[in-house]
Design an enzyme around this catalytic site. Structure first.
Site, PDB file in Angstrom:
ATOM      1  N   THR A 203       0.818  -1.218   0.000  1.00  0.00           N
ATOM      2  CA  THR A 203       0.000   0.000   0.000  1.00  0.00           C
ATOM      3  C   THR A 203       0.849   1.265   0.000  1.00  0.00           C
ATOM      4  OG1 THR A 203      -1.842   1.082   1.168  1.00  0.00           O
ATOM      5  CG2 THR A 203      -0.079   0.230   2.538  1.00  0.00           C
ATOM      6  N   VAL A 214       3.093   5.080   9.576  1.00  0.00           N
ATOM      7  CA  VAL A 214       3.085   3.721   9.039  1.00  0.00           C
ATOM      8  C   VAL A 214       1.777   3.078   9.480  1.00  0.00           C
ATOM      9  CG1 VAL A 214       4.180   1.445   9.206  1.00  0.00           C
ATOM     10  CG2 VAL A 214       5.603   3.498   9.037  1.00  0.00           C
ATOM     11  N   GLY A 215       1.105   2.425   8.552  1.00  0.00           N
ATOM     12  CA  GLY A 215      -0.186   1.808   8.886  1.00  0.00           C
ATOM     13  C   GLY A 215      -0.053   0.341   9.241  1.00  0.00           C
ATOM     14  N   ASP A 216      -1.160  -0.350   9.109  1.00  0.00           N
ATOM     15  CA  ASP A 216      -1.201  -1.770   9.463  1.00  0.00           C
ATOM     16  C   ASP A 216      -0.557  -2.678   8.418  1.00  0.00           C
ATOM     17  OD1 ASP A 216      -3.355  -0.943   7.716  1.00  0.00           O
ATOM     18  OD2 ASP A 216      -4.098  -2.997   7.869  1.00  0.00           O
ATOM     19  N   THR A 236      -7.682  -4.377   5.113  1.00  0.00           N
ATOM     20  CA  THR A 236      -7.631  -3.099   4.414  1.00  0.00           C
ATOM     21  C   THR A 236      -8.491  -2.108   5.202  1.00  0.00           C
ATOM     22  OG1 THR A 236      -8.046  -1.976   2.308  1.00  0.00           O
ATOM     23  CG2 THR A 236      -9.580  -3.714   2.902  1.00  0.00           C
ATOM     24  N   GLY A 239      -5.932   1.706   8.977  1.00  0.00           N
ATOM     25  CA  GLY A 239      -4.986   0.791   9.597  1.00  0.00           C
ATOM     26  C   GLY A 239      -4.842   0.932  11.094  1.00  0.00           C
TER      27      GLY A 239
HETATM   28  N1  ASP Z   1      -4.702  -0.133   5.597  1.00  0.00           N
HETATM   29  C1  ASP Z   1      -4.032   0.937   4.891  1.00  0.00           C
HETATM   30  C2  ASP Z   1      -3.378   1.849   5.865  1.00  0.00           C
HETATM   31  O1  ASP Z   1      -3.960   2.164   6.884  1.00  0.00           O
HETATM   32  C3  ASP Z   1      -4.925   1.759   4.062  1.00  0.00           C
HETATM   33  C4  ASP Z   1      -5.782   1.029   3.106  1.00  0.00           C
HETATM   34  O2  ASP Z   1      -6.203  -0.097   3.282  1.00  0.00           O
HETATM   35  O3  ASP Z   1      -6.058   1.629   2.085  1.00  0.00           O
HETATM   36  O4  ASP Z   1      -2.303   2.323   5.572  1.00  0.00           O
END
Ligand code: ASP
Length: 326
Positions: A203, A214-216, A236, A239
Site C-alpha cells: 500500500t 506507518v499503517g497496518d 484493508t 490501519g
Molecule cells: N490499511 C491501509 C493503511 O492504513 C490503508 C488502506 O487499506 O487503504 O495504511
C-alpha cells in the site's frame, strides 16, 4: 440481537464453552459446506488483474509465495491505482511512502515500511525475508537495502496524484476528514496446488497521512498473517484500528480455535466495533480470510468492501457482508 449473538461468539472463545461453541459451529458448517478444492487466490477490493496474475502462477504449478508476490506487483506498477505503489497518493508533505509485507508457508516474514522511490515494495519485503536475518526494514535503511539488492530508484508521484494532493492541500481540511475514504490496499492470499498458503499486502497507505506514519499493512499480524497449519488473513481500511486489535493474527488464531474464516472475520470486526462504539461508523475496515480447507471469509465494518476471488478457474468480484447493515 446481532451484537448479542456475536458477543456470545467472542466470549465463547475465551471460556471453555466458547471453544466448544466454535468447534460445534465449525462441525456444522463442515457438514453444510462442500469441501472446496485447492488452489485459491483471494484479494481485497477489485483487483482482478492481480488475482488473475497470481492464479496463472499457481495454475502453471508455481508456489503460493511467487503467486502473491506476482499479484501484488500488478497494482504496484499501475499509475492509475491511487493507493498502491507507483501513482499512490502522497502523504501530507507530498511524498509517496510505501508499506508492504509478505509471508510464506514456513512462517517466514519480510516487511518494509516508510519506503520511498521503489516501485515494488513487496519484492523488497521478500528480499528482507530471504536475504537478511531480519523481518522489517524501514525508511532510508529499507531504501539503501533495496538499492543494494538492485532495485531502481524511481519517481513515484504521478502528475495526477500530485494534482490531487495540491487540491487537498488547498482545502486545508483537518487531517482525517478527507482521507479515510481512500483505501484500496491490496491484501492477497493464495493456496497453491501443494496446499501451501502465502500472503502479501502492499500500500501507499492512507492518503495525505502525516509524514512518517506507518499503517497496518506492513505489520505482520495486523495487515496480513499466515500460518500454514491454519490459514491466512489480510486487512484493508483505516490501519490504526487494525493495528490496535492485531486483526489478521486474531483471525488466524480464531480459526485455529475452530472458527470458520467468515466467523473469524466477523469476530475481528466486532472487536473493533466494541472498542470504538462511537467511531466505527465513520470508517471502513475490511478483512479477508482463508483456511487450510479452502473456505473463505470476508467482512467489513460498512457497506462497500469487496474482494476478488479466483477458484476453480473462475475469477469473480464479490461484495463482502458488513457490520453496519442499514
Ligand atoms: N490499511 C491501509 C493503511 O492504513 C490503508 C488502506 O487499506 O487503504 O495504511
Amino acid at each position: 440481537m446481532k451484537i448479542k449473538r456475536r458477543k456470545f461468539l467472542r466470549n465463547s472463545v475465551v471460556t471453555g464453552t466458547g471453544m466448544l461453541g466454535y468447534h460445534n459451529l465449525s462441525a456444522k458448517s463442515r457438514l453444510l459446506e462442500q469441501p472446496v478444492p485447492h488452489p485459491i487466490v483471494m484479494a481485497t477490493w477489485d483487483n482482478s488483474p492481480a488475482v488473475d496474475t497470481a492464479w496463472k502462477v499457481i495454475a502453471a504449478g508455481g508456489n503460493a509465495l511467487d503467486a502473491v508476490e506476482a499479484g501484488a506487483r500488478v497494482p504496484e506498477k499501475d499509475p492509475l491505482d491511487k493507493s498502491v505503489g507507483y501513482g499512490g497518493l502522497p502523504d501530507e508533505s507530498g511524498v509517496v511512502t510505501l508499506d508492504a509485507c509478505i509471508m510464506d508457508h514456513q512462517g517466514n516474514a519480510g516487511s518494509v515500511t516508510f519506503l520511498q522511490h521503489i516501485m515494488h515494495p513487496i519484492s523488497v519485503a521478500r528480499k528482507v525475508m530471504e536475504e537478511t536475518p531480519h523481518v522489517m526494514l524501514s525508511g532510508q535503511g529499507a531504501l539503501d537495502f533495496a538499492l543494494e539488492q538492485g532495485f531502481r530508484k524511481e519517481k513515484l508521484l504521478t502528475e495526477d496524484s500530485k494534482k490531487a494532493w495540491e487540491a487537498w492541500s488547498k482545502q486545508k481540511k483537518p487531517f482525517g476528514e478527507t482521507n479515510f475514504e481512500n483505501h484500496d490496499t491490496i491484501g492477497i492470499l493464495a493456496i497453491d496446488k501443494q496446499g501451501n498458503i502465502a500472503g502479501a499486502c502492499t500500500t501507499s497507505g492512507m492518503a495525505y497521512k502525516k509524514h512518517g506514519r506507518v499503517g497496518d499493512s506492513p505489520i505482520i499480524g495486523a495487515g496480513m498473517y499466515v500460518d500454514n497449519e491454519v490459514g491466512g488473513a489480510c486487512a484493508t481500511g483505516v490501519g490504526e484500528y487494525v493495528m490496535k486489535t492485531l486483526g489478521s493474527f486474531l483471525i488466524v488464531e480464531l480459526m485455529r480455535q475452530g472458527a470458520s474464516p467468515q466467523q473469524a472475520c466477523e469476530e475481528a470486526i466486532e472487536r473493533i466495533v466494541t472498542r470504538h462504539p462511537r467511531r466505527f461508523k465513520d470508517f471502513q475496515v475490511g478483512y479477508l480470510a482463508i483456511n487450510k480447507q479452502g473456505q473463505k471469509g470476508a467482512y467489513g465494518t460498512e457497506k462497500g468492501f469487496e474482494y476478488t476471488l479466483s477458484q476453480n478457474g473462475s475469477l469473480r468480484l464479490n461484495p463482502a457482508d458488513y457490520f453496519l447493515k442499514k
